[in-house]
Scaffold this active site. Structure first.
Site, PDB file in Angstrom:
ATOM      1  N   CYS A   3       0.855  -1.188   0.000  1.00 55.39           N
ATOM      2  CA  CYS A   3       0.000   0.000   0.000  1.00 55.39           C
ATOM      3  C   CYS A   3       0.890   1.236   0.000  1.00 55.39           C
ATOM      4  CB  CYS A   3      -0.921   0.002   1.220  1.00 55.39           C
ATOM      5  SG  CYS A   3      -1.766   1.576   1.476  1.00 55.39           S
ATOM      6  N   CYS A   6       0.562   3.360   3.122  1.00 52.02           N
ATOM      7  CA  CYS A   6       1.230   2.742   4.269  1.00 52.02           C
ATOM      8  C   CYS A   6       2.740   2.970   4.190  1.00 52.02           C
ATOM      9  CB  CYS A   6       0.915   1.254   4.339  1.00 52.02           C
ATOM     10  SG  CYS A   6      -0.721   0.871   5.005  1.00 52.02           S
ATOM     11  N   ASP A  29      -0.926  16.350  -1.993  1.00 49.26           N
ATOM     12  CA  ASP A  29      -1.249  15.435  -3.082  1.00 49.26           C
ATOM     13  C   ASP A  29      -0.216  15.616  -4.196  1.00 49.26           C
ATOM     14  OD1 ASP A  29      -4.145  13.947  -4.096  1.00 49.26           O
ATOM     15  OD2 ASP A  29      -2.638  14.439  -5.607  1.00 49.26           O
ATOM     16  N   HIS A  45      -4.219   1.148   8.467  1.00 51.52           N
ATOM     17  CA  HIS A  45      -4.698   0.850   7.115  1.00 51.52           C
ATOM     18  C   HIS A  45      -6.181   0.495   7.153  1.00 51.52           C
ATOM     19  CE1 HIS A  45      -4.488  -0.299   2.885  1.00 51.52           C
ATOM     20  NE2 HIS A  45      -5.403  -1.190   3.229  1.00 51.52           N
ATOM     21  N   ASN A  86     -13.282   9.823  -1.773  1.00 52.73           N
ATOM     22  CA  ASN A  86     -13.678   8.966  -2.886  1.00 52.73           C
ATOM     23  C   ASN A  86     -13.730   7.529  -2.393  1.00 52.73           C
ATOM     24  OD1 ASN A  86     -13.642  11.170  -4.694  1.00 52.73           O
ATOM     25  ND2 ASN A  86     -11.442  10.932  -5.026  1.00 52.73           N
ATOM     26  N   GLY A  92     -14.216   6.942  -7.867  1.00 56.14           N
ATOM     27  CA  GLY A  92     -12.936   7.496  -8.308  1.00 56.14           C
ATOM     28  C   GLY A  92     -11.790   7.239  -7.354  1.00 56.14           C
ATOM     29  N   HIS A  97      -6.338   3.090   0.391  1.00 54.26           N
ATOM     30  CA  HIS A  97      -6.083   3.401   1.812  1.00 54.26           C
ATOM     31  C   HIS A  97      -6.913   4.646   2.067  1.00 54.26           C
ATOM     32  CE1 HIS A  97      -3.005   3.726   5.328  1.00 54.26           C
ATOM     33  NE2 HIS A  97      -3.909   4.686   5.517  1.00 54.26           N
ATOM     34  N   HIS A  99      -8.569   7.960   2.617  1.00 53.81           N
ATOM     35  CA  HIS A  99      -7.949   9.287   2.701  1.00 53.81           C
ATOM     36  C   HIS A  99      -8.991  10.357   2.438  1.00 53.81           C
ATOM     37  CE1 HIS A  99      -7.514   7.692  -1.392  1.00 53.81           C
ATOM     38  NE2 HIS A  99      -7.676   8.924  -1.815  1.00 53.81           N
ATOM     39  N   HIS A 101      -9.434  14.190   0.991  1.00 57.65           N
ATOM     40  CA  HIS A 101      -8.830  15.292   0.240  1.00 57.65           C
ATOM     41  C   HIS A 101      -9.285  16.605   0.870  1.00 57.65           C
ATOM     42  CE1 HIS A 101      -7.812  12.926  -3.537  1.00 57.65           C
ATOM     43  NE2 HIS A 101      -8.726  12.124  -3.014  1.00 57.65           N
TER      44      HIS A 101
END
Ligand code: DGP
Length: 113
Positions: A3, A6, A29, A45, A86, A92, A97, A99, A101
């Site tokens: 990952c 990770c 990003d 995770h 997402n 998308g 993992h 997250h 945005h």
């Protein structure tokens, strides 16, 4: 586990980390879609929102709180910003993992693109 996030958590892949504590890390990003585009992730995770458990409600709430803190630190809180999760193929999600945005620094009224 293979990952990428990770590996960022473990320091095995470099990233522009802006915030870290015992529960989460936040970094820029690699493909920013706004002047401020950060990713906030749990160290733990969790593959996607689909895999979130009720026990993880405090953790995910905390991630949103960190998004708010970072919006303030990035100077975008007053004008506003967008927080996006997402989930899955149709949502998308590319990195498996969980997250969040944090996007801001420009008008996002008409979408992310
Ligand atoms: P999503 O589509 O929600 O899974 O978004 C994944 C985001 O992760 C995408 O905007 C690009 C970003 N990303 C992918 N790989 C890396 C990486 O190695 N480093 C950083 N900083 N960001 C990455």
């Amino acid at each position: 586990m293979d990952c990428i996030f990770c590996k960022i958590v473990a320091g095995q892949i470099p990233s522009d980390i802006l915030y870290t504590d015992d529960k989460v890390i936040a970094f820029r990003d690699i493909n920013p879609m706004a002047p401020v585009h950060l990713l906030i992730i749990p160290r733990l995770h969790v593959t996607s929102l689909n895999d979130m458990t009720e026990a993880q409600v405090p953790l995910i709430g905390y991630i949103i709180y960190v998004a708010k803190l970072l919006a303030e630190r990035q100077g975008i809180a007053e004008k506003g910003y967008r927080v996006v999760v997402n989930c899955g193929r149709d949502g998308g999600q590319v990195v498996q993992h969980l997250h969040i945005h944090l996007l801001g620094g420009r008008g996002l009224i008409n979408g992310l693109g």
